[in-house]
Design an enzyme around this catalytic site. Structure first.
Site, PDB file in Angstrom:
ATOM      1  N   HIS A 131       0.811  -1.221   0.000  1.00  0.00           N
ATOM      2  CA  HIS A 131       0.000   0.000   0.000  1.00  0.00           C
ATOM      3  C   HIS A 131       0.845   1.271   0.000  1.00  0.00           C
ATOM      4  O   HIS A 131       0.332   2.339   0.287  1.00  0.00           O
ATOM      5  CB  HIS A 131      -0.919   0.014   1.224  1.00  0.00           C
ATOM      6  CG  HIS A 131      -1.876  -1.136   1.267  1.00  0.00           C
ATOM      7  ND1 HIS A 131      -3.187  -1.042   0.858  1.00  0.00           N
ATOM      8  CD2 HIS A 131      -1.705  -2.416   1.648  1.00  0.00           C
ATOM      9  CE1 HIS A 131      -3.780  -2.214   0.999  1.00  0.00           C
ATOM     10  NE2 HIS A 131      -2.900  -3.073   1.488  1.00  0.00           N
ATOM     11  N   LYS A 187      -8.725  13.334   5.659  1.00  0.00           N
ATOM     12  CA  LYS A 187      -7.826  12.190   5.526  1.00  0.00           C
ATOM     13  C   LYS A 187      -6.686  12.392   6.514  1.00  0.00           C
ATOM     14  O   LYS A 187      -6.585  13.453   7.147  1.00  0.00           O
ATOM     15  CB  LYS A 187      -7.280  12.071   4.099  1.00  0.00           C
ATOM     16  CG  LYS A 187      -6.710  13.397   3.529  1.00  0.00           C
ATOM     17  CD  LYS A 187      -6.290  13.236   2.084  1.00  0.00           C
ATOM     18  CE  LYS A 187      -7.417  13.440   1.089  1.00  0.00           C
ATOM     19  NZ  LYS A 187      -7.484  12.434   0.041  1.00  0.00           N
ATOM     20  N   ARG A 188      -5.798  11.385   6.700  1.00  0.00           N
ATOM     21  CA  ARG A 188      -4.653  11.589   7.574  1.00  0.00           C
ATOM     22  C   ARG A 188      -3.848  12.797   7.090  1.00  0.00           C
ATOM     23  O   ARG A 188      -3.797  13.086   5.882  1.00  0.00           O
ATOM     24  CB  ARG A 188      -3.769  10.328   7.576  1.00  0.00           C
ATOM     25  CG  ARG A 188      -4.329   9.194   8.403  1.00  0.00           C
ATOM     26  CD  ARG A 188      -4.449   9.554   9.866  1.00  0.00           C
ATOM     27  NE  ARG A 188      -3.171   9.540  10.529  1.00  0.00           N
ATOM     28  CZ  ARG A 188      -2.724   8.572  11.323  1.00  0.00           C
ATOM     29  NH1 ARG A 188      -3.482   7.506  11.557  1.00  0.00           N
ATOM     30  NH2 ARG A 188      -1.548   8.653  11.902  1.00  0.00           N
ATOM     31  N   LYS A 232       0.057  14.589   1.097  1.00  0.00           N
ATOM     32  CA  LYS A 232      -1.359  14.798   0.798  1.00  0.00           C
ATOM     33  C   LYS A 232      -1.682  16.289   0.655  1.00  0.00           C
ATOM     34  O   LYS A 232      -2.770  16.671   0.263  1.00  0.00           O
ATOM     35  CB  LYS A 232      -2.234  14.170   1.886  1.00  0.00           C
ATOM     36  CG  LYS A 232      -2.157  12.634   1.917  1.00  0.00           C
ATOM     37  CD  LYS A 232      -3.101  12.066   2.973  1.00  0.00           C
ATOM     38  CE  LYS A 232      -2.929  10.575   3.234  1.00  0.00           C
ATOM     39  NZ  LYS A 232      -3.556   9.728   2.210  1.00  0.00           N
ATOM     40  N   THR A 239      -8.816   6.021  -1.275  1.00  0.00           N
ATOM     41  CA  THR A 239     -10.145   5.413  -1.281  1.00  0.00           C
ATOM     42  C   THR A 239     -11.189   6.433  -0.835  1.00  0.00           C
ATOM     43  O   THR A 239     -12.370   6.262  -1.115  1.00  0.00           O
ATOM     44  CB  THR A 239     -10.198   4.186  -0.338  1.00  0.00           C
ATOM     45  OG1 THR A 239      -9.556   4.544   0.889  1.00  0.00           O
ATOM     46  CG2 THR A 239      -9.495   2.996  -0.949  1.00  0.00           C
ATOM     47  N   LYS A 256     -15.418   7.224  -2.013  1.00  0.00           N
ATOM     48  CA  LYS A 256     -16.595   7.415  -1.159  1.00  0.00           C
ATOM     49  C   LYS A 256     -17.308   8.713  -1.542  1.00  0.00           C
ATOM     50  O   LYS A 256     -18.537   8.769  -1.633  1.00  0.00           O
ATOM     51  CB  LYS A 256     -16.190   7.460   0.321  1.00  0.00           C
ATOM     52  CG  LYS A 256     -15.547   6.168   0.791  1.00  0.00           C
ATOM     53  CD  LYS A 256     -14.758   6.330   2.088  1.00  0.00           C
ATOM     54  CE  LYS A 256     -13.822   5.139   2.279  1.00  0.00           C
ATOM     55  NZ  LYS A 256     -12.783   5.376   3.304  1.00  0.00           N
TER      56      LYS A 256
HETATM   57  C1  CR1 Z   1      -2.343   4.429   0.805  1.00  0.00           C
HETATM   58  O1  CR1 Z   1      -1.646   5.577   1.214  1.00  0.00           O
HETATM   59  C2  CR1 Z   1      -4.427   3.574  -0.264  1.00  0.00           C
HETATM   60  C3  CR1 Z   1      -4.647   2.755   1.006  1.00  0.00           C
HETATM   61  C4  CR1 Z   1      -5.369   1.462   0.733  1.00  0.00           C
HETATM   62  C5  CR1 Z   1      -2.695   3.594   2.004  1.00  0.00           C
HETATM   63  C6  CR1 Z   1      -3.608   4.817   0.072  1.00  0.00           C
HETATM   64  O2  CR1 Z   1      -3.278   5.481  -1.107  1.00  0.00           O
HETATM   65  O3  CR1 Z   1      -5.664   3.916  -0.797  1.00  0.00           O
HETATM   66  O4  CR1 Z   1      -3.418   2.440   1.616  1.00  0.00           O
HETATM   67  N1  CR1 Z   1      -1.493   3.187   2.690  1.00  0.00           N
HETATM   68  O5  CR1 Z   1      -4.701   0.716  -0.219  1.00  0.00           O
HETATM   69  C7  CR1 Z   1      -1.453   3.074   4.008  1.00  0.00           C
HETATM   70  O6  CR1 Z   1      -2.428   3.302   4.719  1.00  0.00           O
HETATM   71  C8  CR1 Z   1      -0.106   2.439   5.830  1.00  0.00           C
HETATM   72  O7  CR1 Z   1      -0.259   2.678   4.490  1.00  0.00           O
END
Ligand code: CR1
Length: 829
Positions: A373, A565-566, A571, A676, A680
């Site tokens: 990921h 988001k985080r 980002k 993701t 949503k």
């Molecule tokens: C990625 O940063 C992706 C999700 C799910 C994240 C994001 O782009 O959509 O995983 N990675 O695949 C993550 O959370 C700890 O790493």
């Protein structure tokens, strides 16, 4: 005999009064029963929280019933099973999701209203299960929902942290972290399996033993901890299948330290035993980089060891030959976090089951698949060999052996290219000698998955180029998805009703491709009117929430512009804040008459920063400082508001996403593996303002570039832009905004200095400066579209209409057919 067993089973069933009944009257009886006997409150006197508890216990009973039937059926038919190993699952709340998937939402609503309660009010009583950080963890939860709905014989395995992701509170604009002791009020959604326990061992030494005249290495562990299973039933939608998410908790093993008892140190021996419980205590709050923490490694092995013992036990109950393992078991590594499984299963097969090494290795290489990921190589997990060797001495040996075999094979294939050999080695011989978990996972897995097309291309061309050249066939991608059950049906009931009405069916809840049918109605003014009404309703709900949380009153006529988001530099929440400052600055310098043409905005930002991530924390503070200034400027009024939503989590997302007009996804191209959140928002008819990164590229293919606001450098331009460094062209507006922050226009000048430095020309790794111009253009395009409500609504409808491909049902079906090779197995009872 069989006859006897059958007679007994029938008697039992009749005692149980058959299956639980789901008519409102029976549900009422059940709820009251649980008020009285489970919650132990008087049926004449219970409050909303107690009603929620009783209600969820009655739902739990129904889950358990289906769970039993499903597993009885799986046991009988012995399908190939998928085991989804993940250290994180971000489940959020369970009540609404469960009753919707069970198909008894209306019956419950009616039952409750006769008792004087409202379902939605009770649902609000539930806290979130936040056993994960961000994207990866929520994606795991969406995948579980799809696995259950599509009837796949799957299990999830993970850790039952007692403290989930920290709660974020904001004091004076600063983030503070508070522990999330989520089990305080009990958790009706899990079933404690006190009899399903396994011993997990740590430390100790490796000794040679003689086995039939041959020398073998055997691990003599030093510490034993017990893992206890907690089962979380996951109901599918429109099917009886209810699968299991099994989470492990640590408890002290019953193995007493005899010596301590003999020396009479009773109290200390108990204190020591309690230390072992701490393994499953707390989720690590970083969503990347966990380098070199012993407790984290312990957690990983604890979870891997318990899960594999459970999996092998189940396999051995039904099969007697390990050759069958690849036909019956698929193990999925959700990122590298569970990759110690590889060493552990080799240890089980070779040391315990006494299989020949090569035979074991051949089996093992057929059962693992791996999804990564992350994008950047620096983000990949490494474990110092010192640490690993002391905690798991036998596993380290096994890893060395896997590596030396691999290196031998590799030399035959590529010759003595030492640079390449050392890049591909599992062992990194750096300042700190370590094990590269990604290399291990790639070598042992039959499939290496990216989470979007673009991500996979990056893996092949950059991150894992050496491996791709060696094994091109291993590299695949399966674009992420999200479940429409949670992200439309649960979180946006009015949109759900509207979709079913205009599509003429509820079938889209199981088949999101049907959402394309919305395109047929896009020119229908009646439909568009209803669409707008739904959005307005959701904006109202969000506006109320904003007012309670922050005291800021917002206008429903404004564009609700959201980035949740985080918090990460890549980002680029900072780009958003700089855009807002620019907007404010323009408003201040604008002729009063021109202000009437401005589209009013409510900018909403939310997200957590990892506790040790200073820059991310400064971004949060800056957001508050800017909000303070803007929101208190009476001269600006409703034209611009900025609110930070604290403690962003799954249940907050369920309310924020449906209420958004516009959502921002600003990662520097090439940095977001998939994303993701955007999916949503898309499903909820929210327009995207985004870079061509991660899965956005595929979203464009589905909805067309006219229906979103795209900006920024393309992935292939990024490297070149970075090379330009100090010579990079940056718009004047950017320099001006940066100057305002530097000069203390929003206070705390010294505090923001290091933050400003990160985007100064020459130092601006994430290219905020060079993307700023096109970002402002995209924002202007969004404003322009918003003043034409009919056009905007069409774009909104076409966004939702193109979102079907981003259902996790599609993701799971692709994985099942291509990677795991498992078939649906629907419980017929
Ligand atoms: C990625 O940063 C992706 C999700 C799910 C994240 C994001 O782009 O959509 O995983 N990675 O695949 C993550 O959370 C700890 O790493």
């Amino acid at each position: 005999g069989f006859g006897e067993r059958k007679a007994k089973a029938e008697r039992m069933f009749s005692l149980m009064d058959g299956f639980l009944k789901n008519d409102p009257f029976s549900l009422q009886k059940d709820i009251l029963h649980h008020v009285e006997y489970t919650v132990a409150r008087s049926r004449f006197n219970f409050d909303d929280y107690e009603a929620y508890q009783a209600l969820s216990h009655s739902v739990r009973d129904r889950l358990i019933e289906r769970w039993h039937d499903t597993h009885t059926y799986f046991k009988r038919t012995k399908p190939k099973r998928l085991y989804f190993l993940s250290l994180e699952f971000l489940m959020g709340r369970s009540l609404s999701n469960s009753v919707i998937n069970l198909g008894i939402q209306d019956q419950y609503a009616e039952a409750l209203s006769q008792l004087g309660f409202e379902f939605d009010v009770l649902a609000e009583q539930e806290g979130d299960a936040a056993l994960g950080n961000g994207g990866l963890a929520r994606f795991s939860a969406c995948q579980m929902d799809s696995l259950a709905t599509l009837d796949y014989p799957a299990w999830g395995y993970g850790l039952r942290y007692e403290y989930g992701l920290f709660r974020q509170i904001i004091v004076d604009g600063f983030q503070h972290e508070q522990p999330d002791y989520w089990l305080n009020f009990g958790n009706p959604w899990e079933i404690e399996r006190i009899h399903v326990t396994y011993e997990v061992k740590f430390y100790g030494t490796v000794e040679d033993v003689d086995r039939n005249g041959e020398k073998h290495e055997v691990w003599i562990p030093g510490e034993t901890v017990e893992a206890v299973a907690y089962d979380n039933p996951i109901p599918g939608y429109g099917t009886r299948n209810t699968i299991n998410l099994r989470l492990w908790a640590a408890k002290p093993s019953n193995h007493f330290d005899l010596e301590a008892y003999n020396t009479g140190d009773y109290i200390n021996s108990i204190v020591n035993r309690q230390r072992t419980e701490s393994i499953s205590n707390v989720l690590y709050p970083d969503d990347r980089s966990h380098q070199g923490k012993e407790m984290r490694l312990k957690q990983q092995y604890f979870f891997v060891s318990a899960s594999l013992q459970d999996i092998i036990r189940r396999f051995k109950e039904a099969h007697n030959n390990f050759d069958e393992l690849p036909e019956k078991v698929a193990l999925h590594l959700n990122d590298t976090h569970p990759s110690l499984s590889i060493a552990e299963i080799m240890r089980i097969l070779v040391d315990e089951e006494q299989l020949d090494w090569n035979k074991a290795w051949n089996i093992v290489c057929k059962i693992f698949s791996f999804t990564t990921h992350t994008v950047v190589a620096e983000g990949l997990e490494k474990i110092p060999t010192d640490l690993l060797g002391s905690l798991l001495p036998r596993h380290l040996q096994i890893l060395y052996k896997i590596n030396s075999n691999f290196m031998e094979e590799l030399k035959k294939r590529i010759g003595l290219d030492y640079n390449r050999l050392s890049r591909m080695s599992i062992v990194e011989e750096g300042a700190v000698k370590s094990i590269r978990m990604a290399n291990l996972s790639i070598i042992c897995s039959h499939t290496v998955n990216g989470v979007s097309k673009l991500h996979s291309d990056t893996l092949k061309m950059r991150t894992f180029k050496d491996f791709y050249e060696l094994w091109p066939e291993k590299f695949q991608y399966t674009t992420n998805g999200v479940t429409q059950r949670r992200w439309i049906v649960v979180s946006n009931p009015s949109l759900c009703a509207l979709l079913s009405k205009w599509l003429g069916t509820e079938a889209w809840i199981r088949n999101a491709d049907l959402l394309t049918g919305l395109r047929d109605h896009v020119d229908n003014t009646g439909f568009r009117h209803e669409w707008k009404m739904v959005k307005r309703l959701n904006k109202m709900r969000l506006a109320e929430y904003i007012e309670t949380m922050s005291g800021v009153k917002v206008s429903l006529d404004a564009m609700f512009d959201v980035q949740v988001k985080r918090i990460h530099e890549y980002k680029r929440q900072l780009l958003n804040i700089f855009g807002i400052i620019h907007r404010y600055d323009c408003l201040k310098n604008m002729d009063k008459n021109d202000r009437t043409k401005v589209v009013p905005r409510v900018c909403i930002i939310g997200g957590k920063a990892a506790p040790g991530y200073e820059i991310a924390k400064k971004i949060i503070k800056l957001c508050h400082a800017v909000a303070e200034k803007i929101n208190n400027d009476a001269d600006i009024g409703d034209l611009l508001k900025l609110v930070f939503i604290p403690d962003y989590n799954v249940s907050v997302a369920e309310m924020v996403i449906p209420g958004a007009d516009l959502s921002q996804h600003l990662s520097t191209a090439g940095h977001e593996a998939s994303g993701t959140g955007s999916m949503k928002f898309l499903m909820n008819g929210c327009l995207l303002l985004a870079t061509a990164d991660g899965s956005t590229v595929e979203i464009i293919e589905e909805i067309g570039s006219d229906n979103l606001f795209l900006f920024g450098a393309k992935v292939q331009e990024v490297a070149e832009l970075r090379e330009k460094g100090g010579a990079l062209k940056v718009p004047l507006q950017f320099a001006r905004v940066l100057r305002m922050v530097r000069d203390g226009y929003f206070g705390d000048k010294d505090y923001f200095k290091s933050l400003c430095d990160t985007v100064e020309v020459g130092n601006d790794f994430y290219l905020l400066g060079s993307d700023f111009g096109s970002y402002l253009e995209a924002q202007a395009a969004a404003d322009k579209a918003f003043v034409e409500p009919e056009k905007w609504t069409k774009m909104s409808i076409l966004s939702a209409a193109g979102s079907g491909r981003f259902s996790s049902d599609r993701t799971i079906r692709e994985y099942a057919e291509r990677t795991w090779k498992i078939d649906p197995c629907q419980c017929p009872f």
